[in-house]
Design an enzyme around this catalytic site. Sequence first.
Site, PDB file in Angstrom:
ATOM      1  N   SER A  35      -1.348   0.790  -0.604  1.00 11.58           N
ATOM      2  CA  SER A  35      -1.007  -0.161   0.444  1.00 11.58           C
ATOM      3  C   SER A  35      -0.479   0.601   1.647  1.00 11.58           C
ATOM      4  O   SER A  35       0.000   1.742   1.513  1.00 11.58           O
ATOM      5  CB  SER A  35       0.067  -1.135  -0.052  1.00 11.58           C
ATOM      6  OG  SER A  35       0.637  -1.892   1.007  1.00 11.58           O
ATOM      7  N   TYR A  77       7.761  -3.045  -4.441  1.00 13.79           N
ATOM      8  CA  TYR A  77       6.336  -2.951  -4.100  1.00 13.79           C
ATOM      9  C   TYR A  77       6.035  -1.615  -3.425  1.00 13.79           C
ATOM     10  O   TYR A  77       5.080  -0.919  -3.784  1.00 13.79           O
ATOM     11  CB  TYR A  77       5.962  -4.116  -3.191  1.00 13.79           C
ATOM     12  CG  TYR A  77       4.508  -4.164  -2.790  1.00 13.79           C
ATOM     13  CD1 TYR A  77       3.548  -4.685  -3.657  1.00 13.79           C
ATOM     14  CD2 TYR A  77       4.091  -3.715  -1.539  1.00 13.79           C
ATOM     15  CE1 TYR A  77       2.218  -4.742  -3.293  1.00 13.79           C
ATOM     16  CE2 TYR A  77       2.762  -3.772  -1.166  1.00 13.79           C
ATOM     17  CZ  TYR A  77       1.830  -4.290  -2.039  1.00 13.79           C
ATOM     18  OH  TYR A  77       0.506  -4.346  -1.668  1.00 13.79           O
TER      19      TYR A  77
END
Length: 267
Positions: free
Chosen positions: A154, A167
């Site tokens: 990401s 995350y």
Amino acid sequence: MGKLDGKVVFITGAARGQGRATALAMAREGADIACFDICKNLTYPSYELASREDMEQTLAELKAVGIRAMALYGDVRRFDEIKNAVDETASSLGKIDVMVNNAGIAGISAAHELREEEWDAMLDINLKGVWHGCKAVIPHMIKGQGGKIISTSSVNGVKGLPYSVHYSCAKWGVVGLTKTLAQELAPYNIHVNCISPGTVDTSIVAGLAREVGLEYEEAARQFSSGHLICGLIPPEAVAAAALWLASDDARYITGHNLMVDGGWSCA
């Protein structure tokens, strides 16, 4: 002639969204596809995950392309489950040329309010799950004299973002795993790369919007505010990047983190 004619691809998190788009993009280039997904909801995250109906739709769309496709169900947190699925794929389809570690979840929380079980779920799915996928497929690729491993990181794996510490840590870990395995597996002709998307237009956006009490349109605007050239990124854009990395066009690329983030990481 398709770019992946004769190839077999195993994709985790394939029942919907980014995984489905990747499966279809590779199928249209001639690959046979094994789709792996848990297809049930978990305690965390609170939003709904893919369903069996989602997987059935993905499988129907793949078969309409005219390639061989199979659906397998399991949890990337359980090594035995993904190993059994990988072994079944190699037995049924003959080999595995490309592994796409796409399964993942997202969540929003202040670091000091994050519960331990939420941290564990995030790291177990988004990082350990990627390692499990690699661990399961590497012996098959060594036996087959090469392959491609593509994992989903990401923009938050290269750029810190408030309220997503678990995350971000998991996605940073995916980048580290990728760069280490690229060196370790190069002697076996196994290329290892990852993709770092910005905010992709999938059902996760709607799920997170509900979690934080935002209307979808406002959540989409806020979640993609870091993009310089676009709003939400279509899943097909991430699929195109994965297709390129899986193809011979990227035969000289390994250990690379391909940003598909609308310029977010350069700001």
